[in-house]
Design a protein around this motif. Sequence first.
Motif, mmCIF file in Angstrom:
data_model
loop_
_atom_site.group_PDB
_atom_site.id
_atom_site.type_symbol
_atom_site.label_atom_id
_atom_site.label_comp_id
_atom_site.label_asym_id
_atom_site.label_seq_id
_atom_site.Cartn_x
_atom_site.Cartn_y
_atom_site.Cartn_z
ATOM 1 N N THR A 95 -7.419 10.878 10.454
ATOM 2 C CA THR A 95 -8.819 11.008 10.843
ATOM 3 C C THR A 95 -9.551 9.673 10.655
ATOM 4 N N PRO A 96 -10.778 9.562 11.181
ATOM 5 C CA PRO A 96 -11.525 8.314 11.013
ATOM 6 C C PRO A 96 -11.698 7.898 9.556
ATOM 7 N N ASP A 97 -11.857 8.866 8.641
ATOM 8 C CA ASP A 97 -12.026 8.481 7.242
ATOM 9 C C ASP A 97 -10.729 7.932 6.661
ATOM 10 N N VAL A 98 -9.582 8.471 7.102
ATOM 11 C CA VAL A 98 -8.294 7.911 6.674
ATOM 12 C C VAL A 98 -8.140 6.494 7.223
ATOM 13 N N GLU A 99 -8.453 6.331 8.496
ATOM 14 C CA GLU A 99 -8.360 4.998 9.103
ATOM 15 C C GLU A 99 -9.236 3.999 8.355
ATOM 16 N N ALA A 148 -2.649 4.269 11.865
ATOM 17 C CA ALA A 148 -3.812 3.628 11.252
ATOM 18 C C ALA A 148 -3.474 2.223 10.780
ATOM 19 N N VAL A 149 -2.265 2.051 10.296
ATOM 20 C CA VAL A 149 -1.833 0.723 9.835
ATOM 21 C C VAL A 149 -1.823 -0.255 10.989
ATOM 22 N N ASP A 150 -1.258 0.150 12.117
ATOM 23 C CA ASP A 150 -1.207 -0.743 13.278
ATOM 24 C C ASP A 150 -2.599 -1.154 13.731
ATOM 25 N N ARG A 151 -3.509 -0.193 13.762
ATOM 26 C CA ARG A 151 -4.863 -0.515 14.228
ATOM 27 C C ARG A 151 -5.604 -1.398 13.238
ATOM 28 N N ALA A 152 -5.452 -1.130 11.947
ATOM 29 C CA ALA A 152 -6.124 -1.964 10.946
ATOM 30 C C ALA A 152 -5.529 -3.360 10.897
ATOM 31 N N HIS A 166 -0.144 -4.095 -5.950
ATOM 32 C CA HIS A 166 -0.046 -2.759 -5.367
ATOM 33 C C HIS A 166 -1.409 -2.105 -5.230
ATOM 34 N N ARG A 167 -1.539 -1.287 -4.204
ATOM 35 C CA ARG A 167 -2.632 -0.326 -4.083
ATOM 36 C C ARG A 167 -1.998 1.019 -3.793
ATOM 37 N N ALA A 168 -2.383 2.052 -4.530
ATOM 38 C CA ALA A 168 -1.848 3.394 -4.324
ATOM 39 C C ALA A 168 -3.002 4.362 -4.114
ATOM 40 N N ASP A 169 -2.920 5.126 -3.031
ATOM 41 C CA ASP A 169 -3.966 6.103 -2.722
ATOM 42 C C ASP A 169 -3.308 7.369 -2.188
ATOM 43 N N PRO A 170 -2.945 8.304 -3.078
ATOM 44 C CA PRO A 170 -2.315 9.541 -2.631
ATOM 45 C C PRO A 170 -3.189 10.369 -1.703
ATOM 46 N N SER A 171 -4.497 10.171 -1.745
ATOM 47 C CA SER A 171 -5.384 10.981 -0.900
ATOM 48 C C SER A 171 -5.160 10.695 0.585
ATOM 49 N N LEU A 172 -4.670 9.505 0.915
ATOM 50 C CA LEU A 172 -4.407 9.198 2.321
ATOM 51 C C LEU A 172 -3.396 10.180 2.899
ATOM 52 N N LEU A 229 0.858 -1.183 0.000
ATOM 53 C CA LEU A 229 0.000 0.000 0.000
ATOM 54 C C LEU A 229 0.890 1.227 0.000
ATOM 55 N N HIS A 230 0.693 2.092 -0.993
ATOM 56 C CA HIS A 230 1.503 3.297 -1.159
ATOM 57 C C HIS A 230 0.624 4.545 -1.093
ATOM 58 N N THR A 231 1.216 5.632 -0.616
ATOM 59 C CA THR A 231 0.578 6.941 -0.776
ATOM 60 C C THR A 231 1.332 7.788 -1.799
ATOM 61 N N VAL A 232 2.517 7.332 -2.191
ATOM 62 C CA VAL A 232 3.291 7.974 -3.264
ATOM 63 C C VAL A 232 3.429 6.934 -4.372
#
Length: 228
Positions: free
Chosen positions: A55-59, A87-91, A39-45, A14-17
């Motif tokens: 935030t909760p929506d990011v989590e 967020a990664v640890d909690r998920a 791969h999953r990429a989500d720059p919005s995170l 999982l990438h944000t870049v």
Amino acid sequence: MGRGRVSAMRVGMLHTVPLLAEDFERLVTDAAPGVDVVHRADPSLLARARVGGVTPDVEADVARHLADLRDAGASAILVTCSSIGGAVDRAAAELDLPVLRVDRPMAVEAVLIASAASGRIEVLATLAATLEPTSALIQAEAARAGVRVSVASTVIDGAFDARSRGDDAAHDAAVLRAAEAAAGRGDVLVLAQASMARALTGDGLGVPVLTSPESGAAALVAVLDRGR
């Protein structure tokens, strides 16, 4: 990393870049030929974490991406963004497979180096959103090891904006200047973001400089190898 024994397995990242995906895939497949990487990429995170924190929506979106990677057949997942580490640890606690933070092996090594010296760790980042998760992780690893360290953090002004507009030379120069300034203050320098790794090559600063891509990828390969 040396060549490993893992083959015919699938891992998730999982990438944000998004531009980091190719680098991380190369690190893993060089060490473990035959491993399939999804791969999953989500720059919005990262964009949202910069503005409002995790935030909760990011989590929720982190948890969704990790579940998607699991459902795509990944037997282990590496998250390459330090800013969303909490967020990664909690998920990860809700999943039945290994989920690795890219910066954890780096934090473990930083604690080891600092605890054998004066206990001072300097953390450099180009984003303020990365400092708290990285510093907290280092302190957690120090507590786990039963040692005390001090962590000083610096945001490198202008470096992220330079990278965002495609000026990698200006980004790298800013990181180098900050590293040179910090080298005399700590036993070890930690570059908090994977995107900073290319800015410093070789030795010459007088202290160890830790980056996360190679150690994070090596940790992923090690998890797969142990599972064989």
